[in-house]
Design a protein around this motif. Sequence first.
Motif, PDB file in Angstrom:
ATOM      1  N   ASP A 130      -7.041  -0.781  -1.199  1.00  0.00           N
ATOM      2  CA  ASP A 130      -7.552  -0.256  -2.464  1.00  0.00           C
ATOM      3  C   ASP A 130      -7.184   1.211  -2.566  1.00  0.00           C
ATOM      4  N   ASN A 131      -6.200   1.501  -3.396  1.00  0.00           N
ATOM      5  CA  ASN A 131      -5.831   2.894  -3.682  1.00  0.00           C
ATOM      6  C   ASN A 131      -5.157   2.931  -5.054  1.00  0.00           C
ATOM      7  N   GLY A 132      -4.396   3.972  -5.325  1.00  0.00           N
ATOM      8  CA  GLY A 132      -3.752   4.105  -6.624  1.00  0.00           C
ATOM      9  C   GLY A 132      -2.693   3.068  -6.910  1.00  0.00           C
ATOM     10  N   ARG A 133      -2.291   2.299  -5.895  1.00  0.00           N
ATOM     11  CA  ARG A 133      -1.279   1.269  -6.082  1.00  0.00           C
ATOM     12  C   ARG A 133      -1.895  -0.119  -6.278  1.00  0.00           C
ATOM     13  N   ASN A 185       0.810  -1.214   0.000  1.00  0.00           N
ATOM     14  CA  ASN A 185       0.000   0.000   0.000  1.00  0.00           C
ATOM     15  C   ASN A 185       0.845   1.266   0.000  1.00  0.00           C
ATOM     16  N   GLU A 186       1.956   1.221   0.762  1.00  0.00           N
ATOM     17  CA  GLU A 186       2.794   2.402   0.910  1.00  0.00           C
ATOM     18  C   GLU A 186       4.219   1.924   1.052  1.00  0.00           C
ATOM     19  N   PHE A 207      -6.781   6.170   6.500  1.00  0.00           N
ATOM     20  CA  PHE A 207      -6.749   5.168   5.443  1.00  0.00           C
ATOM     21  C   PHE A 207      -7.046   3.766   5.947  1.00  0.00           C
ATOM     22  N   GLY A 253     -10.630   2.139   4.998  1.00  0.00           N
ATOM     23  CA  GLY A 253     -10.544   1.028   4.063  1.00  0.00           C
ATOM     24  C   GLY A 253     -11.566  -0.055   4.355  1.00  0.00           C
TER      25      GLY A 253
END
Length: 283
Positions: free
Chosen positions: A40-43, A11-12, A149, A153
């Motif tokens: 679930d994010n831009g990655r 995720n990060e 986040f 989530g």
Amino acid sequence: VRMVLDTDTFNEIDDQFAVVQSLLSPDKLAVEAIYAAPFDNGRSSGPGDGMEKSYEEILRLLERLDFSADGFVFRGSTDFLRRDQPLVSEAVDDMIARSNLGDGPLYVVAIGAITNVASAILQDPSIIERIVVVWLGGHAHFWPTAHEFNLQGDLPAAQVVFDSGVPFVQIPCSPVASHLQTTLTELERFVQGKGAIGDYLVEIVTVYSTDHFAYSKVIWDISAIAWLLDASWVPSDVVHSPVLTDQYTWSHKPSRHFMRVACAVRRDAIFRDLFEKLARQAG
């Protein structure tokens, strides 16, 4: 301390530091398993893809640490909770089975959406008698919002855990873990060259931002590991568990069960511990 680590590792870039610090602390922590959590994010293209990418990132970390992944890394849920129904996964099955083994409680350290933990509680409610949950997520209980986040989530999963009565330690992001900042300059000085894993940690921080001038990065997730290593590094209070509302706010009822919530972090002691362990493992 017997522990398992539940992490949305891709995720990060902070989960990676937490994985490394936990595995480099065998004198204090017996890490029995690592679970990949959904995100679930831009990655990622969705929670299932996020979980799979996290699983693959865990394997990359273990390879650089020369640590076997066989029977140690488990895939978690491919979705978030939609209602109070557990989601089946290898991670949930292993968590429940492992909680029945050994002496003393199993510490479940969660540093992502808490889907896998909530699913285990829903599948086997008696697990709350055998585990202690340590979670980085949400904000302080006096904060105007709980929206963060890891919590947003999977809000239903967080509500399950806060309502369950499981022995629970929450480490809020703001204004607690948000103090765990470092810079690329500091990492190049103390982490670069400290083996394949040290170089990898510096690499992922380097590419995370296109401008490192006067820039610092919060490495939130090591706060949960730090609390287990030395509770004085993460001071905490015992409070009544708040009600987490559907509006991502805290509602307080003095009749609720107790939990523990962190109120500060000793930033320098935590990073010193990590840097010294990276140096020792590099020889």
